[in-house]
Design a protein around this motif. Structure first.
Motif, PDB file in Angstrom:
ATOM      1  N   ILE A 145     -49.673  50.363  52.069  1.00 43.97           N
ATOM      2  CA  ILE A 145     -48.915  51.614  52.174  1.00 43.97           C
ATOM      3  C   ILE A 145     -47.632  51.403  52.981  1.00 43.97           C
ATOM      4  O   ILE A 145     -46.548  51.840  52.590  1.00 43.97           O
ATOM      5  CB  ILE A 145     -49.802  52.728  52.803  1.00 43.97           C
ATOM      6  N   GLU A 146     -47.773  50.696  54.087  1.00 39.38           N
ATOM      7  CA  GLU A 146     -46.621  50.425  54.961  1.00 39.38           C
ATOM      8  C   GLU A 146     -45.510  49.689  54.192  1.00 39.38           C
ATOM      9  O   GLU A 146     -44.341  50.072  54.256  1.00 39.38           O
ATOM     10  CB  GLU A 146     -47.125  49.545  56.111  1.00 39.38           C
ATOM     11  N   ALA A 147     -45.896  48.670  53.431  1.00 37.09           N
ATOM     12  CA  ALA A 147     -44.905  47.880  52.682  1.00 37.09           C
ATOM     13  C   ALA A 147     -44.242  48.721  51.591  1.00 37.09           C
ATOM     14  O   ALA A 147     -43.025  48.653  51.395  1.00 37.09           O
ATOM     15  CB  ALA A 147     -45.575  46.655  52.069  1.00 37.09           C
ATOM     16  N   VAL A 148     -45.042  49.523  50.893  1.00 33.75           N
ATOM     17  CA  VAL A 148     -44.502  50.353  49.811  1.00 33.75           C
ATOM     18  C   VAL A 148     -43.461  51.328  50.358  1.00 33.75           C
ATOM     19  O   VAL A 148     -42.375  51.482  49.802  1.00 33.75           O
ATOM     20  CB  VAL A 148     -45.653  51.109  49.090  1.00 33.75           C
ATOM     21  N   LYS A 149     -43.789  51.929  51.508  1.00 31.58           N
ATOM     22  CA  LYS A 149     -42.861  52.903  52.100  1.00 31.58           C
ATOM     23  C   LYS A 149     -41.608  52.212  52.618  1.00 31.58           C
ATOM     24  O   LYS A 149     -40.495  52.654  52.373  1.00 31.58           O
ATOM     25  CB  LYS A 149     -43.549  53.658  53.240  1.00 31.58           C
ATOM     26  N   LYS A 150     -41.813  51.121  53.332  1.00 29.74           N
ATOM     27  CA  LYS A 150     -40.699  50.419  53.970  1.00 29.74           C
ATOM     28  C   LYS A 150     -39.675  49.900  52.949  1.00 29.74           C
ATOM     29  O   LYS A 150     -38.477  49.992  53.168  1.00 29.74           O
ATOM     30  CB  LYS A 150     -41.259  49.253  54.792  1.00 29.74           C
ATOM     31  N   HIS A 151     -40.167  49.364  51.834  1.00 25.01           N
ATOM     32  CA  HIS A 151     -39.251  48.731  50.874  1.00 25.01           C
ATOM     33  C   HIS A 151     -39.020  49.579  49.623  1.00 25.01           C
ATOM     34  O   HIS A 151     -38.413  49.102  48.667  1.00 25.01           O
ATOM     35  CB  HIS A 151     -39.787  47.349  50.468  1.00 25.01           C
ATOM     36  N   ASP A 152     -39.527  50.808  49.621  1.00 20.50           N
ATOM     37  CA  ASP A 152     -39.361  51.703  48.481  1.00 20.50           C
ATOM     38  C   ASP A 152     -39.830  51.033  47.180  1.00 20.50           C
ATOM     39  O   ASP A 152     -39.083  50.908  46.209  1.00 20.50           O
ATOM     40  CB  ASP A 152     -37.882  52.135  48.383  1.00 20.50           C
ATOM     41  N   THR A 201     -65.860  43.493  46.273  1.00 20.79           N
ATOM     42  CA  THR A 201     -64.552  43.995  46.718  1.00 20.79           C
ATOM     43  C   THR A 201     -63.913  44.972  45.720  1.00 20.79           C
ATOM     44  O   THR A 201     -62.798  45.436  45.939  1.00 20.79           O
ATOM     45  CB  THR A 201     -63.580  42.830  47.045  1.00 20.79           C
ATOM     46  N   VAL A 202     -64.647  45.291  44.654  1.00 18.96           N
ATOM     47  CA  VAL A 202     -64.156  46.301  43.719  1.00 18.96           C
ATOM     48  C   VAL A 202     -64.064  47.659  44.436  1.00 18.96           C
ATOM     49  O   VAL A 202     -63.107  48.416  44.258  1.00 18.96           O
ATOM     50  CB  VAL A 202     -65.064  46.386  42.461  1.00 18.96           C
ATOM     51  N   GLY A 203     -65.036  47.931  45.311  1.00 15.84           N
ATOM     52  CA  GLY A 203     -65.042  49.172  46.092  1.00 15.84           C
ATOM     53  C   GLY A 203     -63.825  49.248  47.001  1.00 15.84           C
ATOM     54  O   GLY A 203     -63.194  50.309  47.148  1.00 15.84           O
ATOM     55  N   SER A 204     -63.498  48.112  47.583  1.00 12.36           N
ATOM     56  CA  SER A 204     -62.340  48.034  48.464  1.00 12.36           C
ATOM     57  C   SER A 204     -61.052  48.294  47.686  1.00 12.36           C
ATOM     58  O   SER A 204     -60.117  48.945  48.172  1.00 12.36           O
ATOM     59  CB  SER A 204     -62.357  46.638  49.099  1.00 12.36           C
ATOM     60  N   MET A 205     -61.027  47.832  46.434  1.00 12.78           N
ATOM     61  CA  MET A 205     -59.856  48.080  45.575  1.00 12.78           C
ATOM     62  C   MET A 205     -59.736  49.577  45.289  1.00 12.78           C
ATOM     63  O   MET A 205     -58.652  50.155  45.363  1.00 12.78           O
ATOM     64  CB  MET A 205     -60.015  47.290  44.274  1.00 12.78           C
ATOM     65  N   LYS A 206     -60.878  50.206  45.005  1.00 10.73           N
ATOM     66  CA  LYS A 206     -60.871  51.653  44.708  1.00 10.73           C
ATOM     67  C   LYS A 206     -60.357  52.435  45.925  1.00 10.73           C
ATOM     68  O   LYS A 206     -59.529  53.333  45.789  1.00 10.73           O
ATOM     69  CB  LYS A 206     -62.297  52.102  44.321  1.00 10.73           C
ATOM     70  N   GLU A 207     -60.835  52.046  47.111  1.00 12.83           N
ATOM     71  CA  GLU A 207     -60.398  52.736  48.345  1.00 12.83           C
ATOM     72  C   GLU A 207     -58.903  52.546  48.585  1.00 12.83           C
ATOM     73  O   GLU A 207     -58.202  53.470  48.994  1.00 12.83           O
ATOM     74  CB  GLU A 207     -61.171  52.189  49.549  1.00 12.83           C
ATOM     75  N   THR A 208     -58.425  51.328  48.328  1.00 13.71           N
ATOM     76  CA  THR A 208     -57.000  51.049  48.522  1.00 13.71           C
ATOM     77  C   THR A 208     -56.150  51.921  47.600  1.00 13.71           C
ATOM     78  O   THR A 208     -55.162  52.515  48.028  1.00 13.71           O
ATOM     79  CB  THR A 208     -56.705  49.544  48.246  1.00 13.71           C
ATOM     80  N   ILE A 209     -56.582  52.017  46.342  1.00  8.75           N
ATOM     81  CA  ILE A 209     -55.812  52.812  45.377  1.00  8.75           C
ATOM     82  C   ILE A 209     -55.837  54.292  45.764  1.00  8.75           C
ATOM     83  O   ILE A 209     -54.804  54.966  45.745  1.00  8.75           O
ATOM     84  CB  ILE A 209     -56.330  52.596  43.931  1.00  8.75           C
ATOM     85  N   ALA A 210     -57.007  54.777  46.186  1.00  8.92           N
ATOM     86  CA  ALA A 210     -57.112  56.192  46.569  1.00  8.92           C
ATOM     87  C   ALA A 210     -56.166  56.487  47.740  1.00  8.92           C
ATOM     88  O   ALA A 210     -55.418  57.476  47.698  1.00  8.92           O
ATOM     89  CB  ALA A 210     -58.556  56.522  46.941  1.00  8.92           C
ATOM     90  N   ALA A 211     -56.164  55.619  48.754  1.00  6.90           N
ATOM     91  CA  ALA A 211     -55.308  55.838  49.926  1.00  6.90           C
ATOM     92  C   ALA A 211     -53.829  55.752  49.534  1.00  6.90           C
ATOM     93  O   ALA A 211     -52.999  56.549  50.002  1.00  6.90           O
ATOM     94  CB  ALA A 211     -55.633  54.806  51.006  1.00  6.90           C
ATOM     95  N   LEU A 212     -53.532  54.804  48.678  1.00  4.71           N
ATOM     96  CA  LEU A 212     -52.155  54.596  48.240  1.00  4.71           C
ATOM     97  C   LEU A 212     -51.630  55.789  47.454  1.00  4.71           C
ATOM     98  O   LEU A 212     -50.490  56.232  47.638  1.00  4.71           O
ATOM     99  CB  LEU A 212     -52.120  53.322  47.379  1.00  4.71           C
ATOM    100  N   LYS A 213     -52.480  56.350  46.593  1.00  5.63           N
ATOM    101  CA  LYS A 213     -52.059  57.486  45.762  1.00  5.63           C
ATOM    102  C   LYS A 213     -51.824  58.738  46.607  1.00  5.63           C
ATOM    103  O   LYS A 213     -51.016  59.583  46.255  1.00  5.63           O
ATOM    104  CB  LYS A 213     -53.099  57.761  44.673  1.00  5.63           C
ATOM    105  N   VAL A 214     -52.539  58.851  47.725  1.00  3.41           N
ATOM    106  CA  VAL A 214     -52.316  59.989  48.626  1.00  3.41           C
ATOM    107  C   VAL A 214     -50.994  59.796  49.367  1.00  3.41           C
ATOM    108  O   VAL A 214     -50.153  60.689  49.419  1.00  3.41           O
ATOM    109  CB  VAL A 214     -53.493  60.140  49.628  1.00  3.41           C
ATOM    110  N   ALA A 215     -50.793  58.590  49.895  1.00  4.55           N
ATOM    111  CA  ALA A 215     -49.596  58.322  50.712  1.00  4.55           C
ATOM    112  C   ALA A 215     -48.329  58.182  49.865  1.00  4.55           C
ATOM    113  O   ALA A 215     -47.252  58.605  50.284  1.00  4.55           O
ATOM    114  CB  ALA A 215     -49.816  57.061  51.538  1.00  4.55           C
ATOM    115  N   CYS A 216     -48.454  57.595  48.689  1.00  7.90           N
ATOM    116  CA  CYS A 216     -47.282  57.322  47.833  1.00  7.90           C
ATOM    117  C   CYS A 216     -47.631  57.679  46.389  1.00  7.90           C
ATOM    118  O   CYS A 216     -47.917  56.796  45.573  1.00  7.90           O
ATOM    119  CB  CYS A 216     -46.883  55.846  47.897  1.00  7.90           C
ATOM    120  N   PRO A 217     -47.632  58.986  46.045  1.00  4.24           N
ATOM    121  CA  PRO A 217     -48.124  59.403  44.718  1.00  4.24           C
ATOM    122  C   PRO A 217     -47.331  58.833  43.539  1.00  4.24           C
ATOM    123  O   PRO A 217     -47.858  58.750  42.433  1.00  4.24           O
ATOM    124  CB  PRO A 217     -48.009  60.924  44.752  1.00  4.24           C
TER     125      PRO A 217
END
Ligand code: B1M
Length: 209
Positions: free
Chosen positions: A134-141, A154-170
């Motif tokens: 999330i930090e990198a996406v925001k910082k570098h647009d 780690t599929v679960g970890s991927m799902k969590e990452t995507i969920a968090a990312l979609k909230v922070a950077c829709p």
């Protein structure tokens, strides 16, 4: 006379120098990407099967991974990066292997191929927590994120990452890949796209620009 090992065998038995030599000689007749998809990936898949069957063990798995990395280093040098003015505005992509997963050979291949196709790649590394993405996406647009996962755990970890990312950077679009993934699992983790290999990631990313 000792017979020369071919690239697949060199990776399977985990011999770095042999893998390097075999790659150099293969490059005389084949393209780098073909060597990746037709030699390195199948060899590592075979290593994975041998490991699963307990025919080989972790130290041998590590040696094979090191041999594959050596081979890939040779290919990376061979892939010429032509800088062109048409691509002055390079589309940005962030790549990461998800949290809990240290497999990065595939992600690194995707990185090199994408750079060859004029993307500006922010490589966030392996075992990457969602906050760092999330930090990198925001910082570098960044508008395109590629996530890699190799294990069922780690599929679960991927799902969590995507969920968090979609909230922070829709607005961000997520492409997922890695040996464990299937189109169904990509849907389960709520990714926007599934890429079966490095070239498919490029084709998807190009459509998104
Ligand atoms: Co591990 N490992 N490993 N391993 N390893 C697997 C994944 C495994 C399937 C082997 C097996 O048992 N058959 C198994 C997972 C089982 C499961 O969950 N289903 C496994 C295991 C269990 C483990 C450990 C837990 C072992 C242990 O410690 N007991 C441990 C993991 C620790 C952790 O992560 N927390 C471990 C460690 C390792 C090594 C360090 C020894 C080494 C990794 C070295 C490294 O990456 N730096 C390793 C390796 C080499 C493998 C296998 C043999 C090969 C993986 C690989 O590099 N493939 C693997 C077996 C297998 O996959 N069949 C296995 C080649 C690579 C080019 O393919 O990453 O799929 P791949 O990438 C492709 C595409 O998928 C796509 O493009 C690439 C090019 O075409 N792609 C993307 C990938 N990411 C993408 C992202 C994108 C787009 C496309 O975004 C845009």
């Amino acid at each position: 006379e000792v017979e020369k090992l071919d690239l697949k065998q060199a990776i399977i038995v985990g011999l770095k120098e042999e893998a390097k030599k075999a790659t150099t000689s293969k490059l005389k007749e084949r393209k780098a990407l073909e060597i990746v998809e037709e030699e390195i990936v199948p060899a590592l898949n075979q290593v994975g099967t041998l490991y699963e069957e307990q025919t080989i063990f972790l130290p041998q798995l590590i040696k094979s991974a090191e041999a594959a990395k050596k081979a890939f280093e040779v290919l990376q040098q061979a892939m010429t990066k032509e800088e062109s003015s048409i691509h002055a505005q390079k589309p940005k992509v962030a790549l990461a292997t998800v949290y809990g997963d240290i497999h990065d050979i595939g992600k690194n291949i995707v990185k090199v191929i994408m750079e060859n196709y004029h993307f500006e790649v922010y490589d966030l590394g392996k075992d990457v927590p969602s906050e760092k993405v999330i930090e990198a996406v925001k910082k570098h647009d960044i508008r395109i994120v590629g996530l890699s996962a190799l294990m069922t755990t780690t599929v679960g970890s991927m799902k969590e990452t995507i969920a968090a990312l979609k909230v922070a950077c829709p607005e961000v679009k997520v492409i997922v890949g890695g040996a464990v993934l299937t189109p169904d699992l990509a849907e389960f983790v709520e990714a926007d796209y599934y890429a079966k290999d490095a070239m498919e990631s490029v084709r998807i990313a190009e459509k998104l620009c």
